[in-house]
Design an enzyme around this catalytic site. Structure first.
Site, PDB file in Angstrom:
ATOM      1  CG  ASP A  11      -2.092   0.887   1.092  1.00 55.21           C
ATOM      2  OD1 ASP A  11      -1.908   2.217   0.618  1.00 55.21           O
ATOM      3  OD2 ASP A  11      -3.180   0.585   1.351  1.00 55.21           O
ATOM      4  CD  GLN A  12       0.387   6.478   1.304  1.00 54.54           C
ATOM      5  OE1 GLN A  12      -0.810   6.330   1.352  1.00 54.54           O
ATOM      6  NE2 GLN A  12       0.977   7.060   2.045  1.00 54.54           N
ATOM      7  CB  CYS A  51      -6.787   3.030  -0.525  1.00 56.82           C
ATOM      8  SG  CYS A  51      -5.371   3.297   0.152  1.00 56.82           S
ATOM      9  CG  HIS A 101     -10.387   0.910   1.259  1.00 56.48           C
ATOM     10  ND1 HIS A 101      -9.607   1.978   1.664  1.00 56.48           N
ATOM     11  CD2 HIS A 101     -11.431   1.328   1.873  1.00 56.48           C
ATOM     12  CE1 HIS A 101     -10.264   3.019   2.300  1.00 56.48           C
ATOM     13  NE2 HIS A 101     -11.602   2.632   2.274  1.00 56.48           N
ATOM     14  CG  ASP A 288      -2.859   1.146  -2.797  1.00 59.85           C
ATOM     15  OD1 ASP A 288      -1.650   1.285  -2.703  1.00 59.85           O
ATOM     16  OD2 ASP A 288      -3.831   1.215  -1.829  1.00 59.85           O
ATOM     17  CG  HIS A 289      -2.116   4.662  -3.684  1.00 62.77           C
ATOM     18  ND1 HIS A 289      -1.314   5.268  -2.696  1.00 62.77           N
ATOM     19  CD2 HIS A 289      -3.261   4.234  -3.280  1.00 62.77           C
ATOM     20  CE1 HIS A 289      -1.872   5.010  -1.523  1.00 62.77           C
ATOM     21  NE2 HIS A 289      -3.030   4.502  -1.939  1.00 62.77           N
TER      22      HIS A 289
END
Length: 500
Positions: A11-12, A51, A101, A288-289
């Site tokens: 994540d991130q 997300c 999410h 995801d990003h």
């Protein structure tokens, strides 16, 4: 024989730190080994730098404007097929350990089994409101306290979650090795690190004591020198309430890098179980990003700049070989790629999939322009972007267009949209954008969705509240030894390998 799939999602994670696998100065021995046997996509973009929309797009192959997952409180509809649906329909066992999410009452979206609850809420409480431009909702918006509070801890909310995610993933791999289910499997393991807050365990923090990358390449710029969307992000992140020093920046980045090493350990443990149980699988690693990490003064995501929008993507499969692919690709491509590797024909739903299969990547096949969308907090109208070749173009009804030459200007400091020397390129992007998007319609659909969700959320929180959060229930009467079982059969079946 059908492939198994192990999808490792984080994540991130800023994709510029993975130019060809992990940057050499990162302490990531397990990801280094995975990269050495993978096809490494150096220029992969999220479909949406947030997300829930980024994850719904990765799972469905659809942009937010098609799926309706515009923000972190937009429902992911149950009638949208995901790679879990496609694989399960074709005979795969599908399981998820960790975060995805999902918003709404469907918390499975094709997964036959979910091993943990999610780390974030499943209801509409985080809905932004375009009817109130500039509104900041303090109880759930990001703020720069994540930066000023960066440091060391032995346990946090997020560490507790990711420790559990890894534990259940390894237990699932052990269970799959026993052979009680003859189907091929797809296990998705999805962590919440290195997402802020920027807090790491001491053992990983100490790895970066002498790190030479604790300050951004582009220092903080004055507020008035930023583009309009960046200004909105500064305001959404409550920047005026914090005085960010170089020490804050160094500590935040150090903790972020440390948490990449924490994830590397978790992933190494999972891959070791896969090896120890002699199971073979195609392995995908992605995020995801990204995270801006203080570049230009920006933090977190929500931006189309590369730090926020670019993500790592590596695929390890013997038939794909290994090596680096520089052509821009998208997380939208994951679902078509998985289906292609599984031998699943997506032609019956092809009109609804925005991504492309990457199976032929690196063999001369061309990928079309990579599309991105953003319509969540920190925006007052939808933003869209295209990356094609060396160029990135951004459009929004509220803002001047942007055009960056990523080859000559990788830090995206010079907007070429009004440069006569780039007029032909700009006009091509304008035409391509107009053909792909009706921004007025996109805006109207986002506003209608937000308005509906505000009504529903306020209604459902009035009186008795029944949450949509996933409850991972386990039947204790079917675990270990019980008196409806034959102990001899049980002990034999639960052992792997047998006879050694």
């Amino acid at each position: 024989m059908p492939r198994n799939f192990l999808i490792l999602m984080v994540d991130q994670l800023n994709g510029t730190l993975f130019p060809d696998g992990p940057a050499p100065w990162l302490h990531t021995p397990n990801l280094d080994r995975l990269a050495a046997r993978s096809v490494r996509f150096s220029t992969c973009y999220t479909a949406s730098p947030l997300c829930a929309p980024g994850r719904a797009s990765f799972m469905s192959g659809q942009l937010p404007s098609r799926s309706g997952v515009y923000d972190n409180a937009a429902e992911f509809r149950s009638d949208i097929p995901t790679y879990a649906h496609h694989l399960r329909r074709a005979g795969w066992h599908t399981a998820l350990s960790g975060k995805m999410h999902f918003v709404g009452p469907d918390q499975l979206h094709g997964f036959e089994e979910r091993l943990t609850t999610d780390i974030y809420p499943a209801d509409f409480g985080w809905t932004p409101d375009y009817r109130k431009p500039g509104q900041r909702i303090d109880w759930w918006y990001h703020n720069l306290g994540s930066v000023t509070g960066a440091g060391v801890a032995e346990i946090t909310n997020q560490m507790e979650y990711d420790d559990e995610v890894a534990h259940h993933a390894m237990a699932k791999l052990y269970d799959l090795s026993r052979g009680a289910d003859a189907r091929p499997w797809c296990l998705t393991v999805s962590f919440t690190h290195p997402h802020d807050p920027y807090v790491a365990r001491r053992t990983y923090w100490d790895l970066y004591a002498d790190c030479a990358h604790l300050q951004p390449q582009v220092p903080a710029m004055a507020y008035e020198d930023h583009d309009p969307h960046a200004k909105r992000l500064f305001d959404a992140n409550d920047w005026r309430s914090y005085d960010i020093t170089e020490d804050h920046i160094a500590r935040a980045r150090r903790a972020y890098f440390a948490n990449i090493s924490y994830l590397d350990d978790k992933i190494g443990q999972i891959l070791q179980v896969l090896d120890d149980t002699r199971q073979e699988a195609t392995i995908l690693f992605l995020s995801d990003h990204g995270d801006m990490l203080g570049e230009r003064g920006l933090w977190f995501k929500m931006s189309f700049h590369d730090g926020s929008a670019r993500v790592p993507l590596m695929i390890a499969d013997p038939e794909l070989g290994h090596g680096r692919v520089d052509e821009p690709v998208s997380t939208l491509d994951v679902t078509p790629t998985l289906c292609s590797l599984a031998g699943i024909d997506l032609s019956e739903i092809a009109p609804w999939v925005d991504g492309e299969s990457l199976v032929e990547a690196g063999t001369g096949s061309e990928h079309g322009p990579v599309a991105m969308e953003y319509a969540a907090e920190g925006s007052d109208a939808p933003l869209v972007a295209l990356r094609a070749g060396r160029w990135k173009y951004t459009a929004c009804a509220l803002d001047p267009e942007q055009l960056f030459d990523l080859e000559a200007d990788p830090q995206e400091l010079t907007n070429r949209a009004t440069d006569p020397g780039a007029a032909e390129v700009r006009d091509w992007f304008r035409a391509e954008t107009a053909a792909r998007w009706d921004l007025d319609r996109f805006d109207a659909e986002v506003r209608a969705s937000q308005a509906r969700r505000w009504v529903v959320y306020e209604a459902l929180r009035n009186g008795a509240y029944f949450p949509w959060d996933f409850q991972p229930l386990r039947d204790a009467s079917e675990r270990y030894m019980r008196n409806h079982m034959d102990l001899n059969v049980l002990e034999d079946n639960q052992r792997f390998p047998r006879g050694e």
